[in-house]
Design a protein around this motif. Structure first.
Motif, mmCIF file in Angstrom:
data_model
loop_
_atom_site.group_PDB
_atom_site.id
_atom_site.type_symbol
_atom_site.label_atom_id
_atom_site.label_comp_id
_atom_site.label_asym_id
_atom_site.label_seq_id
_atom_site.Cartn_x
_atom_site.Cartn_y
_atom_site.Cartn_z
ATOM 1 N N HIS A 93 19.512 23.389 -20.053
ATOM 2 C CA HIS A 93 18.231 22.172 -19.067
ATOM 3 C C HIS A 93 16.749 23.386 -19.443
ATOM 4 C CE1 HIS A 93 21.555 19.253 -18.787
ATOM 5 N NE2 HIS A 93 22.028 19.851 -18.255
ATOM 6 N N ARG A 96 11.545 20.816 -17.627
ATOM 7 C CA ARG A 96 10.505 19.370 -17.244
ATOM 8 C C ARG A 96 11.930 18.531 -16.585
ATOM 9 N NH1 ARG A 96 11.832 14.694 -20.185
ATOM 10 N NH2 ARG A 96 12.186 16.368 -21.940
ATOM 11 N N ILE A 97 13.056 18.795 -17.474
ATOM 12 C CA ILE A 97 14.489 18.037 -16.975
ATOM 13 C C ILE A 97 14.813 18.001 -15.978
ATOM 14 C CG2 ILE A 97 16.495 17.350 -17.584
ATOM 15 C CD1 ILE A 97 14.620 15.939 -19.126
ATOM 16 N N GLN A 100 11.887 16.604 -13.106
ATOM 17 C CA GLN A 100 12.834 15.678 -13.308
ATOM 18 C C GLN A 100 13.965 14.876 -12.402
ATOM 19 O OE1 GLN A 100 12.077 14.008 -17.130
ATOM 20 N NE2 GLN A 100 9.903 13.791 -16.764
ATOM 21 N N TYR A 101 15.290 15.297 -12.443
ATOM 22 C CA TYR A 101 16.339 15.418 -12.147
ATOM 23 C C TYR A 101 16.575 15.331 -10.506
ATOM 24 C CZ TYR A 101 21.732 14.675 -13.090
ATOM 25 O OH TYR A 101 22.587 13.551 -13.130
ATOM 26 N N GLN A 113 15.164 7.749 -19.575
ATOM 27 C CA GLN A 113 16.409 8.352 -20.632
ATOM 28 C C GLN A 113 16.908 8.251 -21.285
ATOM 29 O OE1 GLN A 113 16.831 12.839 -21.241
ATOM 30 N NE2 GLN A 113 16.400 13.274 -18.940
ATOM 31 N N ASP A 159 10.733 22.547 -25.505
ATOM 32 C CA ASP A 159 10.384 20.699 -24.619
ATOM 33 C C ASP A 159 8.776 20.576 -24.932
ATOM 34 O OD1 ASP A 159 11.763 18.297 -23.625
ATOM 35 O OD2 ASP A 159 11.128 19.305 -21.862
#
Length: 165
Positions: A93, A96-97, A100-101, A113, A159
């Motif tokens: 990943h 950013r992911i 955020q997670y 999402q 990304d």
């Protein structure tokens, strides 16, 4: 909302991969969308390691090994905490992911999402500052072998180039 499935392919990256990983960290931050979370140019890996031990190790393991059977839902239907080492999927990943997670928690990050999923990952936005979250993520990344770091850096760069979509 479009969803992409990324499949890692073995690639011999050597020092070029390390260069890409470091170059991404040193990219000019002003040129990026200010609303998009981006790994800071400087991070504190030692602090990240200490914070990981305090906030993450209870679920993800002291050695980033995750829970056994992490791919199989437990009694409440949730997937157990995955490993954050190279045997898991964390390195699949973009930054950013991962940010955020961690900040929003799995359920909320996925909901943003358009994905409904009962994730066991709690939100840390009221527990850790953004900088602390980045330091934890930098620590985790620092433990990966070169190939995984390079692949993850490429996905982060893609990304960013796509504006986080």
């Amino acid at each position: 909302m479009k969803t992409a499935i990324l499949i890692a392919a073995p690639v011999a990256l050597g020092l070029a991969g390390a260069g890409a990983w470091l170059a991404l960290r040193d990219a000019p931050q002003a040129a990026l969308d200010p609303t998009m979370p981006v790994m800071p140019a400087t991070v504190d890996i030692a602090q990240g390691e200490a914070l990981y031990a305090q906030s993450c190790a209870a679920c993800h393991g002291a050695n980033l090994e995750g829970r056994t059977e992490w791919r199989t839902p437990d009694a409440d239907g949730r997937l157990p905490a995955p490993p954050h080492d190279e045997t898991g999927h964390t390195w699949h990943h973009p930054d950013r992911i991962l940010f955020q997670y961690t900040k929003l928690g799995g359920r909320e990050a996925l909901a943003q999402q358009g994905v409904e999923f009962d994730s066991g990952m709690p939100a840390f936005d009221d527990v850790r500052t953004d900088r602390e979250i980045w330091n934890i993520l930098a620590y985790i990344q620092s433990t990966w072998p070169e190939r995984e770091r390079a692949t993850q850096a490429e996905r982060t760069a893609a990304d960013l180039a796509n504006g986080g979509t």
